[in-house]
Design a protein around this motif. Structure first.
Motif, PDB file in Angstrom:
ATOM      1  N   UNK A 154     -33.403 -19.780  14.534  1.00 53.92           N
ATOM      2  CA  UNK A 154     -32.079 -20.395  13.923  1.00 53.92           C
ATOM      3  C   UNK A 154     -30.789 -19.660  13.617  1.00 53.92           C
ATOM      4  N   UNK A 155     -30.857 -18.578  14.038  1.00 53.35           N
ATOM      5  CA  UNK A 155     -29.823 -17.616  13.966  1.00 53.35           C
ATOM      6  C   UNK A 155     -28.730 -17.403  15.388  1.00 53.35           C
ATOM      7  N   UNK A 366     -32.911 -21.089   7.639  1.00 51.92           N
ATOM      8  CA  UNK A 366     -33.225 -19.769   7.548  1.00 51.92           C
ATOM      9  C   UNK A 366     -32.876 -19.279   5.879  1.00 51.92           C
ATOM     10  N   UNK A 367     -33.752 -18.560   5.224  1.00 55.98           N
ATOM     11  CA  UNK A 367     -33.052 -18.111   3.795  1.00 55.98           C
ATOM     12  C   UNK A 367     -31.795 -17.241   4.084  1.00 55.98           C
ATOM     13  N   UNK A 368     -31.098 -17.318   3.261  1.00 60.90           N
ATOM     14  CA  UNK A 368     -29.826 -16.309   3.523  1.00 60.90           C
ATOM     15  C   UNK A 368     -30.255 -14.960   3.623  1.00 60.90           C
ATOM     16  N   UNK A 370     -32.178 -14.060   5.600  1.00 58.80           N
ATOM     17  CA  UNK A 370     -32.613 -13.498   6.969  1.00 58.80           C
ATOM     18  C   UNK A 370     -31.334 -13.234   7.663  1.00 58.80           C
ATOM     19  N   UNK A 371     -29.773 -13.257   7.210  1.00 64.31           N
ATOM     20  CA  UNK A 371     -28.948 -12.739   7.927  1.00 64.31           C
ATOM     21  C   UNK A 371     -28.971 -11.243   7.818  1.00 64.31           C
ATOM     22  N   UNK A 372     -29.819 -10.787   7.383  1.00 70.28           N
ATOM     23  CA  UNK A 372     -29.926  -9.172   6.937  1.00 70.28           C
ATOM     24  C   UNK A 372     -30.910  -8.684   7.992  1.00 70.28           C
ATOM     25  N   UNK A 373     -31.793  -9.465   8.760  1.00 73.66           N
ATOM     26  CA  UNK A 373     -32.812  -9.148   9.468  1.00 73.66           C
ATOM     27  C   UNK A 373     -32.428  -8.871  10.879  1.00 73.66           C
ATOM     28  N   UNK A 374     -33.250  -8.055  11.512  1.00 73.54           N
ATOM     29  CA  UNK A 374     -33.028  -7.893  13.047  1.00 73.54           C
ATOM     30  C   UNK A 374     -31.641  -7.371  13.336  1.00 73.54           C
ATOM     31  N   UNK A 375     -31.020  -6.678  12.397  1.00 78.00           N
ATOM     32  CA  UNK A 375     -29.692  -6.106  12.553  1.00 78.00           C
ATOM     33  C   UNK A 375     -29.654  -4.463  12.843  1.00 78.00           C
ATOM     34  N   UNK A 376     -30.570  -4.023  12.059  1.00 80.72           N
ATOM     35  CA  UNK A 376     -30.872  -2.240  12.314  1.00 80.72           C
ATOM     36  C   UNK A 376     -32.207  -2.208  12.514  1.00 80.72           C
ATOM     37  N   UNK A 377     -32.709  -0.967  13.315  1.00 81.40           N
ATOM     38  CA  UNK A 377     -33.980  -0.600  13.279  1.00 81.40           C
ATOM     39  C   UNK A 377     -34.753  -0.479  11.922  1.00 81.40           C
ATOM     40  N   UNK A 378     -35.804  -0.937  12.073  1.00 84.88           N
ATOM     41  CA  UNK A 378     -36.543  -0.801  10.790  1.00 84.88           C
ATOM     42  C   UNK A 378     -36.481   0.354   9.937  1.00 84.88           C
ATOM     43  N   UNK A 379     -36.202   0.317   8.786  1.00 86.64           N
ATOM     44  CA  UNK A 379     -36.206   1.434   7.820  1.00 86.64           C
ATOM     45  C   UNK A 379     -34.630   2.045   7.892  1.00 86.64           C
ATOM     46  N   UNK A 384     -27.175  -2.788   1.290  1.00 84.07           N
ATOM     47  CA  UNK A 384     -25.787  -3.380   1.350  1.00 84.07           C
ATOM     48  C   UNK A 384     -25.106  -3.094   0.110  1.00 84.07           C
ATOM     49  N   UNK A 385     -23.867  -2.165   0.415  1.00 86.14           N
ATOM     50  CA  UNK A 385     -23.041  -1.891  -0.751  1.00 86.14           C
ATOM     51  C   UNK A 385     -22.001  -2.951  -0.891  1.00 86.14           C
ATOM     52  N   UNK A 386     -21.300  -2.573  -1.935  1.00 85.20           N
ATOM     53  CA  UNK A 386     -19.752  -3.375  -2.267  1.00 85.20           C
ATOM     54  C   UNK A 386     -18.789  -2.403  -1.599  1.00 85.20           C
ATOM     55  N   UNK A 387     -17.599  -2.955  -1.827  1.00 87.65           N
ATOM     56  CA  UNK A 387     -16.344  -2.462  -1.158  1.00 87.65           C
ATOM     57  C   UNK A 387     -16.161  -1.015  -1.553  1.00 87.65           C
ATOM     58  N   UNK A 388     -16.417  -0.657  -2.660  1.00 84.57           N
ATOM     59  CA  UNK A 388     -16.433   0.830  -3.227  1.00 84.57           C
ATOM     60  C   UNK A 388     -17.310   1.523  -2.566  1.00 84.57           C
ATOM     61  N   UNK A 389     -18.353   1.003  -1.830  1.00 87.07           N
ATOM     62  CA  UNK A 389     -19.573   1.752  -1.125  1.00 87.07           C
ATOM     63  C   UNK A 389     -20.403   2.672  -2.458  1.00 87.07           C
ATOM     64  N   UNK A 390     -20.263   2.410  -3.610  1.00 85.56           N
ATOM     65  CA  UNK A 390     -21.152   2.774  -4.694  1.00 85.56           C
ATOM     66  C   UNK A 390     -22.140   1.792  -5.274  1.00 85.56           C
ATOM     67  N   UNK A 391     -21.599   0.784  -5.341  1.00 87.87           N
ATOM     68  CA  UNK A 391     -22.640  -0.208  -6.010  1.00 87.87           C
ATOM     69  C   UNK A 391     -23.537  -0.991  -5.228  1.00 87.87           C
ATOM     70  N   UNK A 392     -24.692  -0.894  -5.146  1.00 88.22           N
ATOM     71  CA  UNK A 392     -25.616  -1.453  -4.180  1.00 88.22           C
ATOM     72  C   UNK A 392     -25.736  -2.867  -4.567  1.00 88.22           C
ATOM     73  N   UNK A 393     -25.461  -3.631  -3.555  1.00 86.58           N
ATOM     74  CA  UNK A 393     -25.439  -5.271  -3.817  1.00 86.58           C
ATOM     75  C   UNK A 393     -26.737  -5.809  -3.315  1.00 86.58           C
ATOM     76  N   UNK A 394     -27.337  -5.284  -2.447  1.00 80.51           N
ATOM     77  CA  UNK A 394     -28.829  -5.871  -2.093  1.00 80.51           C
ATOM     78  C   UNK A 394     -29.453  -4.917  -1.360  1.00 80.51           C
ATOM     79  N   UNK A 395     -30.725  -5.103  -1.279  1.00 80.16           N
ATOM     80  CA  UNK A 395     -31.902  -4.116  -0.687  1.00 80.16           C
ATOM     81  C   UNK A 395     -32.269  -5.084   0.482  1.00 80.16           C
ATOM     82  N   UNK A 396     -32.095  -4.759   1.803  1.00 79.36           N
ATOM     83  CA  UNK A 396     -32.545  -5.288   2.791  1.00 79.36           C
ATOM     84  C   UNK A 396     -33.933  -5.404   3.089  1.00 79.36           C
ATOM     85  N   UNK A 397     -34.485  -6.463   3.613  1.00 78.93           N
ATOM     86  CA  UNK A 397     -35.966  -6.497   4.028  1.00 78.93           C
ATOM     87  C   UNK A 397     -36.239  -5.640   5.101  1.00 78.93           C
TER      88      UNK A 397
END
Length: 397
Positions: A154-155, A366-368, A370-379, A384-397
């Protein structure tokens, strides 16, 4: 000569899939069973036109069962694309959507001449090619509607179908970008001593892309088993071929590479050409096939398809060259099936498509995350950080 005359001329209409021997009425009492494997010999609608090679014979061997499978497959594809049109207009399909109705003989004829070990890569008009490579209707409609049961979860949507296990490497949205990728697949085949080939499909609108010629140059230098297939439906978006190409004889555009022009509305001619191309490419390197075909829909669903061509032109091609009607006439001429049986196949195709759509609608979106899957090599890239690159907004699966 007018566009309509060029597309629907008598050279196509008067000699449609002519049997080499016409059966008498006394012989035509179901001479061939629809499941028969007895060999039939058919002459293609028009001769092949070649460049730097000897063309294959116009005489094609087939069977009753193969002709019936051609009819079923093309009818199913036609119904699938018409249903996709309705779903798009109902806003159940969003984004870009490019339909293949009219061009079915290219996908079906090509598939009949190769195996799943051969690779196929194409542009964004990819639904029917995916189906030929072993995909299912549920995967098609789920992907079109952005559901998890789609072939790309579905992506990807309409332009990014994919089925590696069937030797299908996409669906590509960038015009012409699939051609060097296809040559790369052919390089991998030769490097691995794999006795198979890659078919890279593109439209006449992509035929002037520089990357095509760069890729062909490498393929020719290294004698790669690469077959470049120009699906010439005569319009790159809304631009007629004669307005965009000084030389619209695309089968000759390879210069040093051999080429073959094929009636892409004749499924048996496509089969014969692709069989010839595979044998040639394995021995001698790349070849260009120009499939003279036609799309009934506009370039995409946002294009009505009637501002740069006349409705008479479209209906003329339907009447004279439609690939499904050609096979229907051939099946009836050889008394392989009856009109009623063919109508029943068409009804069954409608039912199959409707059932697949109903099941696809039940599939979850798809679950939201899922936007972050199959983008990077596993690990890698797991935060995912904010605009200031300091605050971690999300941890990708």
């Amino acid at each position: 000569m007018s566009l309509l005359s060029r597309f629907a001329s008598s050279q196509f209409g008067s000699n449609i899939l002519k049997p080499t021997s016409i059966l008498s009425s006394s012989q035509r009492r179901r001479s061939f069973s629809s499941s028969s494997d007895e060999t039939l010999t058919i002459e293609t609608s028009i001769p092949f036109t070649s460049h730097n090679c000897e063309p294959p014979s116009r005489t094609v061997e087939t069977t009753a069962s193969e002709l019936m499978s051609f009819f079923r497959d093309m009818v199913l594809m036609r119904r699938m694309e018409i249903a996709a049109d309705s779903l798009y207009k109902a806003k159940l399909i969003r984004g870009f959507c490019h339909l293949y109705d009219g061009q079915e003989a290219v996908a079906v004829g090509m598939e009949s001449a190769i195996t799943r070990k051969d690779c196929v890569i194409t542009a964004y008009r990819d639904h029917c090619t995916f189906l030929c490579r072993g995909g299912t209707l549920i995967e098609v409609f789920s992907e079109l509607m952005g559901r998890r049961d789609g072939c790309s979860k579905g992506k990807g949507g309409s332009m990014h179908f994919y089925r590696k296990e069937g030797g299908f490497y996409g669906g590509h949205g960038i015009v012409g970008a699939q051609i060097p990728l296809g040559v790369g697949l052919a390089f991998g085949q030769k490097y691995s001593k794999d006795p198979n080939v890659t078919f890279s499909l593109y439209g006449d609108g992509a035929a002037n892309q520089g990357q095509l010629f760069e890729a062909l140059n490498i393929a020719a230098l290294w004698d790669l088993p690469a077959i470049l297939v120009c699906e010439n439906n005569h319009y790159g978006m809304g631009t007629a071929e004669w307005r965009s190409a000084k030389s619209p004889a695309y089968y000759k555009r390879g210069d040093y590479a051999p080429g073959l022009k094929v009636d892409g509305m004749d499924v048996l001619a496509v089969k014969q050409a692709c069989k010839f191309a595979k044998e040639h490419a394995l021995k001698n390197g790349p070849l260009i096939l120009e499939m003279d075909t036609y799309r009934y829909h506009g370039h995409s669903m946002s294009d009505p398809g009637s501002t740069y061509r006349t409705r008479d032109e479209i209906s003329g091609v339907r009447q004279e060259r439609d690939p499904i009607e050609r096979v229907r006439k051939l099946v009836l001429a050889h008394d392989i099936s009856t009109e009623k049986e063919l109508k029943d196949i068409e009804k069954a195709a409608r039912k199959e498509v409707d059932e697949a759509i109903a099941k696809a609608k039940e599939s979850q979106v798809p679950d939201p995350s899922d936007l972050f899957t199959n983008v990077y090599v596993k690990g890698l890239g797991v935060e995912a950080c904010g605009a200031d690159r300091k605050e971690v907004k999300a941890t990708l699966p």
